[in-house]
Write an enzyme that holds these catalytic residues in place. Structure first.
Site, PDB file in Angstrom:
ATOM      1  N   GLU A   1      -9.526  -1.825   5.757  1.00  0.00           N
ATOM      2  CA  GLU A   1     -10.147  -1.552   7.050  1.00  0.00           C
ATOM      3  C   GLU A   1     -11.425  -2.377   7.235  1.00  0.00           C
ATOM      4  O   GLU A   1     -12.023  -2.838   6.253  1.00  0.00           O
ATOM      5  CB  GLU A   1     -10.506  -0.060   7.132  1.00  0.00           C
ATOM      6  CG  GLU A   1      -9.317   0.878   6.990  1.00  0.00           C
ATOM      7  CD  GLU A   1      -8.452   0.937   8.249  1.00  0.00           C
ATOM      8  OE1 GLU A   1      -8.518   0.039   9.106  1.00  0.00           O
ATOM      9  OE2 GLU A   1      -7.696   1.917   8.368  1.00  0.00           O
TER      10      GLU A   1
ATOM     11  N   ASN B   1      -7.172  -2.981  14.581  1.00  0.00           N
ATOM     12  CA  ASN B   1      -8.556  -3.360  14.269  1.00  0.00           C
ATOM     13  C   ASN B   1      -8.610  -4.551  13.309  1.00  0.00           C
ATOM     14  O   ASN B   1      -9.646  -4.840  12.730  1.00  0.00           O
ATOM     15  CB  ASN B   1      -9.312  -2.154  13.675  1.00  0.00           C
ATOM     16  CG  ASN B   1      -8.651  -1.629  12.411  1.00  0.00           C
ATOM     17  OD1 ASN B   1      -7.698  -2.221  11.905  1.00  0.00           O
ATOM     18  ND2 ASN B   1      -9.151  -0.527  11.882  1.00  0.00           N
TER      19      ASN B   1
ATOM     20  N   HIS C   1      -6.860  -4.826  10.477  1.00  0.00           N
ATOM     21  CA  HIS C   1      -6.675  -4.542   9.051  1.00  0.00           C
ATOM     22  C   HIS C   1      -5.378  -5.146   8.538  1.00  0.00           C
ATOM     23  O   HIS C   1      -4.403  -5.303   9.280  1.00  0.00           O
ATOM     24  CB  HIS C   1      -6.792  -3.040   8.727  1.00  0.00           C
ATOM     25  CG  HIS C   1      -5.632  -2.178   9.110  1.00  0.00           C
ATOM     26  ND1 HIS C   1      -5.752  -1.088   9.935  1.00  0.00           N
ATOM     27  CD2 HIS C   1      -4.333  -2.211   8.743  1.00  0.00           C
ATOM     28  CE1 HIS C   1      -4.589  -0.493  10.057  1.00  0.00           C
ATOM     29  NE2 HIS C   1      -3.693  -1.159   9.343  1.00  0.00           N
TER      30      HIS C   1
ATOM     31  N   ASP D   1       0.816  -1.219   0.000  1.00  0.00           N
ATOM     32  CA  ASP D   1       0.000   0.000   0.000  1.00  0.00           C
ATOM     33  C   ASP D   1       0.848   1.266   0.000  1.00  0.00           C
ATOM     34  O   ASP D   1       2.069   1.219   0.198  1.00  0.00           O
ATOM     35  CB  ASP D   1      -0.941   0.005   1.220  1.00  0.00           C
ATOM     36  CG  ASP D   1      -0.240  -0.414   2.514  1.00  0.00           C
ATOM     37  OD1 ASP D   1       1.004  -0.370   2.556  1.00  0.00           O
ATOM     38  OD2 ASP D   1      -0.927  -0.765   3.478  1.00  0.00           O
TER      39      ASP D   1
HETATM   40  C1  GLP Z   1      -0.248   0.242   8.607  1.00  0.00           C
HETATM   41  C2  GLP Z   1       0.122  -0.575   7.380  1.00  0.00           C
HETATM   42  C3  GLP Z   1      -0.095  -2.057   7.623  1.00  0.00           C
HETATM   43  C4  GLP Z   1       0.559  -2.459   8.941  1.00  0.00           C
HETATM   44  C5  GLP Z   1      -0.095  -1.713  10.061  1.00  0.00           C
HETATM   45  C6  GLP Z   1       0.467  -2.085  11.425  1.00  0.00           C
HETATM   46  O1  GLP Z   1      -1.596   0.501   8.680  1.00  0.00           O
HETATM   47  N1  GLP Z   1      -0.610  -0.192   6.225  1.00  0.00           N
HETATM   48  O2  GLP Z   1       0.449  -2.796   6.540  1.00  0.00           O
HETATM   49  O3  GLP Z   1       0.437  -3.846   9.130  1.00  0.00           O
HETATM   50  O4  GLP Z   1       0.143  -0.339   9.842  1.00  0.00           O
HETATM   51  O5  GLP Z   1       1.612  -1.334  11.688  1.00  0.00           O
HETATM   52  P1  GLP Z   1       2.671  -1.640  12.808  1.00  0.00           P
HETATM   53  O6  GLP Z   1       3.473  -2.790  12.307  1.00  0.00           O
HETATM   54  O7  GLP Z   1       3.478  -0.383  12.898  1.00  0.00           O
HETATM   55  O8  GLP Z   1       1.927  -1.927  14.051  1.00  0.00           O
END
Ligand code: GLP
Length: 242
Positions: A141, A134, A136, A67
């Site tokens: 989402e 959440n 995702h 993304d």
């Molecule tokens: C963002 C990214 C996700 C990632 C999530 C969790 O939203 N788009 O791909 O898994 O954050 O991030 P973190 O690893 O910093 O907790």
């Protein structure tokens, strides 16, 4: 789903880097799906070390990131283009690296182009995933239905708050992104999901043991036939079967 629980986050990253390296050693021209966020950082550091020692060669590997934010330039320090450059691509040579472009005039066309490109190279061999609080994955989402292909997404308020730490102020956090869809992610041949910390425990419980529902997008992974979840004791703390 294979669930492996490790004593700490470092061991999760070590196992994750080992799985990715093994994939590339077995198939040097692998197509890797890559993730951003804090979860994969240590994995990337370990892969860089393995690469520097000559243990694994990425020069024939093609990568596709999950993304990108919409509305910030690629060279913005908070963009995922810059994240990947800073944390992996400047150290390791790949044959090709791809990240959705959040700055094109037709984002719909960009989503279609991205999925076509993934298909044209034979699909993703191994997709690395982190998980949001959440549930995702990518930036998919909670919603009424599962998304299919790469598309524009509106970030949940909780995601904006969680990502606030990377930006100067809340108003700088983009509210939209372009993300591989759930369909794109589920088309990967193998999926490796990593989760660290107690704050991910609820999402991990839903992912592994919960009802399969678009209100917890990662729960769809229960329907994929090759998923490995690597997590630390904190993220696993709400699993009943641990
Ligand atoms: C963002 C990214 C996700 C990632 C999530 C969790 O939203 N788009 O791909 O898994 O954050 O991030 P973190 O690893 O910093 O907790």
């Amino acid at each position: 789903m294979v669930v492996q629980i490790f004593d700490n986050a470092k061991l999760v990253s070590r196992a994750c880097a080992t799985l990715i390296a093994a994939q590339v050693i077995q198939k040097p021209d692998s197509v890797l799906g890559l993730a951003t966020g804090s979860s994969p950082l240590e994995t990337y550091r370990k892969l860089i070390k393995m690469h520097d020692k000559g243990l694994v060669d990425f020069s024939a590997v093609k990568s596709f990131n999950l993304d990108e934010y919409i509305g910030i330039p690629k060279d913005n320090p908070c963009s995922y283009h810059q994240f990947m450059k800073d944390n992996l691509f400047q150290y390791v040579e790949f044959a090709q690296t791809h990240i959705p472009d959040g700055n094109v005039s037709s984002l719909e066309e960009e989503g279609l182009r991205y999925d076509r490109l993934i298909e044209a190279v034979g699909g993703i061999d191994l997709q690395l995933l982190g998980i949001g609080h959440n549930g995702h994955i990518g930036f998919n989402e909670p919603d009424e239905k599962f998304s299919s292909g790469t598309q524009v997404v509106h970030l949940a308020e909780s995601t904006i708050q969680a990502n606030r730490r990377f930006f100067d102020s809340e108003k700088d956090v983009p509210s939209m992104a372009i993300s591989m869809g759930i369909g794109t992610i589920m088309s990967a041949k193998k999926i490796v999901l990593i989760a660290m910390g107690e704050d991910k425990a609820e999402a991990i419980k839903g992912t592994v043991e919960g009802e399969i529902t678009p209100w917890l997008p990662a729960s769809i992974l229960q329907l994929h036939n090759n998923v490995t979840l690597l997590c630390d004791r904190g993220a696993a703390s709400k699993l009943s079967g641990k």
